[in-house]
Scaffold this active site. Structure first.
Site, PDB file in Angstrom:
ATOM      1  N   ASP A  51       2.251  33.543 -59.340  1.00 22.53           N
ATOM      2  CA  ASP A  51       3.196  34.666 -59.276  1.00 22.53           C
ATOM      3  C   ASP A  51       3.284  35.202 -57.845  1.00 22.53           C
ATOM      4  O   ASP A  51       4.116  36.066 -57.544  1.00 22.53           O
ATOM      5  CB  ASP A  51       2.858  35.766 -60.292  1.00 22.53           C
ATOM      6  CG  ASP A  51       1.468  36.349 -60.090  1.00 22.53           C
ATOM      7  OD1 ASP A  51       0.720  35.852 -59.231  1.00 22.53           O
ATOM      8  OD2 ASP A  51       1.123  37.306 -60.813  1.00 22.53           O
ATOM      9  N   SER A  52       2.471  34.645 -56.946  1.00 28.58           N
ATOM     10  CA  SER A  52       2.631  34.932 -55.513  1.00 28.58           C
ATOM     11  C   SER A  52       4.028  34.521 -55.048  1.00 28.58           C
ATOM     12  O   SER A  52       4.476  34.949 -53.982  1.00 28.58           O
ATOM     13  CB  SER A  52       1.560  34.199 -54.688  1.00 28.58           C
ATOM     14  OG  SER A  52       1.512  32.829 -55.031  1.00 28.58           O
ATOM     15  N   ASP A  90       1.647  30.700 -63.742  1.00 24.74           N
ATOM     16  CA  ASP A  90       1.115  32.062 -63.888  1.00 24.74           C
ATOM     17  C   ASP A  90       1.914  32.866 -64.903  1.00 24.74           C
ATOM     18  O   ASP A  90       3.143  32.806 -64.923  1.00 24.74           O
ATOM     19  CB  ASP A  90       1.217  32.793 -62.540  1.00 24.74           C
ATOM     20  CG  ASP A  90      -0.140  33.017 -61.898  1.00 24.74           C
ATOM     21  OD1 ASP A  90      -1.163  32.953 -62.610  1.00 24.74           O
ATOM     22  OD2 ASP A  90      -0.153  33.255 -60.680  1.00 24.74           O
ATOM     23  N   LYS A 120      -1.895  30.608 -66.583  1.00 23.10           N
ATOM     24  CA  LYS A 120      -2.997  31.387 -66.004  1.00 23.10           C
ATOM     25  C   LYS A 120      -2.689  32.864 -66.191  1.00 23.10           C
ATOM     26  O   LYS A 120      -1.534  33.280 -66.083  1.00 23.10           O
ATOM     27  CB  LYS A 120      -3.165  31.078 -64.511  1.00 23.10           C
ATOM     28  CG  LYS A 120      -4.215  31.958 -63.825  1.00 23.10           C
ATOM     29  CD  LYS A 120      -4.597  31.448 -62.458  1.00 23.10           C
ATOM     30  CE  LYS A 120      -3.684  31.873 -61.336  1.00 23.10           C
ATOM     31  NZ  LYS A 120      -3.545  33.337 -61.146  1.00 23.10           N
ATOM     32  N   GLU A 122      -4.540  37.004 -65.441  1.00 25.81           N
ATOM     33  CA  GLU A 122      -5.568  37.761 -64.718  1.00 25.81           C
ATOM     34  C   GLU A 122      -6.338  38.684 -65.651  1.00 25.81           C
ATOM     35  O   GLU A 122      -5.733  39.376 -66.481  1.00 25.81           O
ATOM     36  CB  GLU A 122      -4.909  38.584 -63.597  1.00 25.81           C
ATOM     37  CG  GLU A 122      -4.246  37.716 -62.542  1.00 25.81           C
ATOM     38  CD  GLU A 122      -3.666  38.519 -61.374  1.00 25.81           C
ATOM     39  OE1 GLU A 122      -3.920  39.737 -61.283  1.00 25.81           O
ATOM     40  OE2 GLU A 122      -2.965  37.900 -60.558  1.00 25.81           O
ATOM     41  N   GLU A 189     -11.184  35.067 -57.107  1.00 22.11           N
ATOM     42  CA  GLU A 189     -10.480  35.450 -55.869  1.00 22.11           C
ATOM     43  C   GLU A 189     -11.185  36.622 -55.183  1.00 22.11           C
ATOM     44  O   GLU A 189     -11.691  37.547 -55.846  1.00 22.11           O
ATOM     45  CB  GLU A 189      -9.030  35.837 -56.194  1.00 22.11           C
ATOM     46  CG  GLU A 189      -8.258  36.295 -54.953  1.00 22.11           C
ATOM     47  CD  GLU A 189      -6.744  36.332 -55.125  1.00 22.11           C
ATOM     48  OE1 GLU A 189      -6.250  36.004 -56.206  1.00 22.11           O
ATOM     49  OE2 GLU A 189      -6.084  36.699 -54.128  1.00 22.11           O
TER      50      GLU A 189
END
Ligand code: KIV
Length: 278
Positions: A51-52, A90, A120, A122, A189
């Site tokens: 999602d960056s 993501d 993925k 978080e 991270e």
């Protein structure tokens, strides 16, 4: 030879990634587009449509601006551009936190519309239910603990994790929760090196480090950071393996000069009336 090079026509699955725990380091990079996926596919084990993308390609301030539609569009492009890498997409902020049912519906949409191997998300202890539900629905999940970019506004900035005893204990609980929920691997991270190494020894699934530790089972970087295309500040943990900013700026400057002095297009770049010429 890359560890997966012997099987050029078969996409690497999440089980194969999981089996790499403690073995040859797992090579991961982000990818967002078809041409970049084409270039990276033979060199990596795993491509993450992170999602960056919201920051790197769309110019947003944080990853929170990524949407499900954005992730799916970039996931489709990366799937079209790759044949061998395990592709993980993501889950954007807002698409999974509310409930296990919301998480499963979003994960199913991502997998159905892109054909990717896994999603993925978080979070650790707080997302254990979501991870377990997505895995139970037959969709492999990569976890993400430590510094969580989707939470930077709530955390008051990009804060390195594992600098207090209390936080180390929380990271251990997060790693345990992600493993227990059935994730096939977990990104760590922005975490103190020794803590990331200890987390890697603690759990039985591969850890993928970014700003973490060389002892992690694999490493990931954002592709634009790695090739020197990032225009804003680059984090300390990034190693730039190329300087594409200078290459692109130099090419643009030469093109601009040639257009202005009318030396481009030259004879080779225009068509003549004759059908025999190219
Ligand atoms: O979105 C992303 O690029 C990521 C990596 C930094 C792991 O989550």
């Amino acid at each position: 030879m890359a560890p997966h090079a012997s099987d050029p026509d078969v996409r690497i699955g999440t089980d194969a990634i999981r089996r790499r725990k403690g073995g040859v380091p797992i090579v991961c990079l982000t990818a967002y587009t078809y041409p970049v996926a084409r270039l990276l596919d033979e060199h990596v084990d795993l491509l993450l449509v992170g999602d960056s993308v919201a920051m790197v390609l769309h110019g947003h301030k944080t990853t929170v601006s990524a949407s499900l539609e954005m992730m799916i569009a970039h996931g489709q492009a990366v799937m079209r551009g790759s044949a061998r890498a395990c592709v993980v997409v993501d889950m954007p902020a807002g698409s999974y936190e509310a409930s296990a049912a919301q998480a499963v519906a979003s994960a199913r949409r991502i997998v159905d519309e892109t054909g990717c191997q896994a999603v993925k998300l978080e979070g650790g202890v707080d997302m254990e239910g979501q991870i377990a539900a997505i895995v139970a629905a037959g969709i492999p999940v990569m976890g993400h603990i430590g510094l969580l970019p989707q939470s930077v506004e709530k955390d008051g900035g990009y804060r390195i994790k594992g600098r207090s005893e209390e936080n180390v204990a929380a990271l251990y609980r997060d790693a345990d929760a992600v493993e227990k929920a059935g994730a096939f691997s977990v990104v760590i991270e922005g975490t103190v090196e020794t803590v990331a190494a200890a987390l890697t020894r603690r759990i039985a699934i591969p850890t993928i480090g970014i700003g973490a530790s060389g002892d992690c089972d694999g490493q990931i970087l954002v592709i634009d950071d790695m090739v020197g295309l990032t225009v804003d500040r680059v984090p300390k943990f990034v190693k730039q393996y190329a300087d594409l900013r200078s290459v692109v700026a130099g090419a643009a400057a030469r093109y601009a000069a040639e257009v202005r002095e009318r030396s481009f297009p030259g004879r080779d770049h225009v068509f003549s009336a004759s059908k025999d010429s190219a």
